[in-house]
Structure formats: C-alpha cells, structure tokens
Design an enzyme around this catalytic site. Sequence first.
Site, PDB file in Angstrom:
ATOM      1  N   GLU A  17     -15.414   9.422 -20.040  1.00  0.00           N
ATOM      2  CA  GLU A  17     -15.116   9.569 -18.486  1.00  0.00           C
ATOM      3  C   GLU A  17     -12.953   8.965 -19.308  1.00  0.00           C
ATOM      4  OE1 GLU A  17     -16.724   8.421 -14.781  1.00  0.00           O
ATOM      5  OE2 GLU A  17     -15.478   6.165 -15.096  1.00  0.00           O
ATOM      6  N   ALA A  51     -10.654   4.695  -9.426  1.00  0.00           N
ATOM      7  CA  ALA A  51     -11.415   3.603  -9.627  1.00  0.00           C
ATOM      8  C   ALA A  51     -10.953   2.656 -11.591  1.00  0.00           C
ATOM      9  CB  ALA A  51     -12.768   3.726  -9.715  1.00  0.00           C
ATOM     10  N   HIS A  77     -14.399  13.199  -9.880  1.00  0.00           N
ATOM     11  CA  HIS A  77     -14.316  12.156  -8.542  1.00  0.00           C
ATOM     12  C   HIS A  77     -13.567  12.350  -7.261  1.00  0.00           C
ATOM     13  CE1 HIS A  77     -16.485   9.066 -12.175  1.00  0.00           C
ATOM     14  NE2 HIS A  77     -16.573  10.600 -12.677  1.00  0.00           N
ATOM     15  N   ALA A 127     -21.816   7.582   0.596  1.00  0.00           N
ATOM     16  CA  ALA A 127     -21.441   8.874   0.120  1.00  0.00           C
ATOM     17  C   ALA A 127     -22.102  10.000   0.782  1.00  0.00           C
ATOM     18  CB  ALA A 127     -21.932   8.392  -1.387  1.00  0.00           C
ATOM     19  N   TYR A 148     -27.575   3.156  -9.395  1.00  0.00           N
ATOM     20  CA  TYR A 148     -27.298   1.574 -10.126  1.00  0.00           C
ATOM     21  C   TYR A 148     -29.143   1.034  -9.643  1.00  0.00           C
ATOM     22  CZ  TYR A 148     -23.036   2.600  -7.163  1.00  0.00           C
ATOM     23  OH  TYR A 148     -22.355   3.163  -6.422  1.00  0.00           O
ATOM     24  N   HIS A 152     -27.629  -1.305  -6.674  1.00  0.00           N
ATOM     25  CA  HIS A 152     -26.082  -1.934  -5.776  1.00  0.00           C
ATOM     26  C   HIS A 152     -26.007  -2.968  -5.588  1.00  0.00           C
ATOM     27  CE1 HIS A 152     -22.363  -1.229  -2.974  1.00  0.00           C
ATOM     28  NE2 HIS A 152     -22.041   0.193  -4.130  1.00  0.00           N
TER      29      HIS A 152
END
Length: 292
Positions: A17, A51, A77, A127, A148, A152
Amino acid sequence: MKIIDLITKDTLSLSFEVFPPKTETSLESVKNATEEIAKLKPSFMSVTYGAGGGTSKYTLDIAKNIKELYGVPTLAHLTCVSSTKETVRQKIDEIKAAGIQNVMALRGDIPETLRNDDRSKWDFRYAIDLIRELKEADADFCIGCACYPEVHPESENQKDDIKRLHEKVDAGCDFIATQMFFDNNLLYNFLYKIREVGITVPVIPGIMPITNANQVERAIKLSGSFMPQRFKSLVDKFGSDPDAMKQAGIAYATDQIIDLYANNITNVHVYSMNKPDVAKKIQMNLSDILGK
Ligand code: FAD
C-alpha cells in the site's frame, strides 16, 4: 487485471500500500517510493484516499502511474462520507476513464466538524451506499470493502459489525481487506465467524510492519488494534534503538506473514507506508517462500 483473479492462487504473494502526499512538494518523493515498491512486482498495489496523512487529490494519478508505468495492477481507494452524489459519480467516471478496474469502497472517518450533522440528509452514510453506486456505474469494477477483525470502533458488538459486512458483500463486494492486526489469532477467529454466517468472498489480511516506537501509538490510535505482550516486549527492548527497532518490527511482520501462509492465506497486503526499504526487506526475508 482484477484483484479477484490475482489472489486465488496456491502460492504466497504480497501486495503493498502507498498513500498520496499531503502537498505537491512531496509528490515527487512519493512517486519515487511508489516506483521502488512497484519494481518488487507485487501482486497489486493499493493507493489510499486521504488516509495516513495524505490527500485524495493525487490518488488517481499515482494509481494510474503504477498500472501504466510499471505494469502492476492497482487498487484505488475511494471514500464517500460527506460527499455528494455528483462528486462521487464524477470520481467514479475518472477512475473508469483511467482504466482502473479495482476500487476499494470505503465510508471514511467522519470529520469532527460533521459529527453533529443530521446524517439522514447525507447522500452517503455508509460504505454500502458507495458500493451500490459503483455497481450502478457502467463499469465492470472489482470492488473491495473494509473489515475489522477487532470490530469497528463505532460498532456495538462484533455480531452487528459482521452483519453490516455481510450486507456490503451482498451489495456486490468481490473481496474484503482487513484492518491491521498484530495477533493472527484474532484474524483466524474472525474468519471462522464470517464463514459461519455465509460470507465466502476472499479476505486479504493487512499487516503493518512497525518500524519505530512512535508508530506504535499512532497505529493503535488509528486502528484500536490489540498489541500482544510479545510485541510490547519487543518495543520495550528495542524502542530506543531505531535500527534495532526497525529490524525487529520487520521480523515480527515477516513472522505474521509466514504464519498466515502456513494457515493457507495466500495473499497478504503489507501496509508499507511509502517505505520501499521496508517492503524490500520483507520480500527478501520471504524470498524462498515467494520464489523471488
Ligand atoms: P462502513 O462499512 O460504512 O462501516 C462504518 C461503521 O458503520 C461500522 O461500525 C459498521 O458496522 C457500521 N455500519 C455499516 N453499514 C451500516 C448500516 N447500513 N447501518 C448502520 N450501521 C452500519 N480511510 C480513508 O479515509 N481512506 C482510505 O484509503 C482508507 N483505507 C482503508 C483500508 C482498509 C483496509 C481499512 C480497514 C480502512 C481504511 N480506511 C480508510 C478507514 C475507514 O475509512 C474507516 O475505518 C471508517 O471509519 C469506516 O469505513 P468503512 O468503509 O469500513 O465503513
């Protein structure tokens, strides 16, 4: 190339990433880091959207370069919170025009200034709204969504969180990518639970190599991840020696990846944070396993 077709192999592959810069001044250095990482020929590279301190402005630019200049499949993203339908549709058109097939559909964190807003008036609350928009677009995207393993932070409990994840998959997500975690058992428990409720799409685990002591606090704040005692001992021992900490953090991440592969997970996403040296060392540590 669609990510879904890349990650269903039997052998281990790594993806990396990168995040876009905050300002144009650092754009060149991010592009250089991206090039170095792309040269490692990962299965794919993802580019975050605003982010990790970056801005959304350069996401598409960088993603396009990765694909066109280095021939590495990209995952762009996209976040939707606080955006209008018009802006999101325009972004989707741009992604399509750039020839990018893989989109990570995210809500994004709710900005402090909008916390008390009337959310029923928002075009995109979750989302899943973005996933629906992507499905409606005249494009054959391969869509990813976030999950998650440690729940989350806004969810009441794991059952609700998994229910919401299931809805995202039913709305058209082809794969799921995880938040970082430092204890693989958390992932294995999570996988058991999601498979049990019938979520069958591939899950790509995300591993963050911690290479300096300050990063620990930031990573916990960002992800709320649990730090196992084994990891805490390592930070206690090496935290004040930057080189030793970096080596130990890379070894820890490598160890996590080996364990994931030993448990039949074949693509691991590495949050390499624009650090080609870290990406290279991890790949080198795994060279025989990766066959590279
Ligand atoms: P959602 O899936 O919408 O979930 C958010 C919360 O709402 C959860 O608690 C969920 O259970 C709940 N929920 C979902 N749907 C509903 C519903 N219909 N009704 C009620 N509750 C619901 N952020 C960025 O800004 N840019 C990035 O590039 C980025 N990349 C990321 C990549 C990964 C792999 C991960 C794990 C996170 C990433 N993030 C990124 C962070 C992410 O935007 C935040 O974690 C955000 O708070 C949640 O996004 P989401 O897409 O998971 O939201």
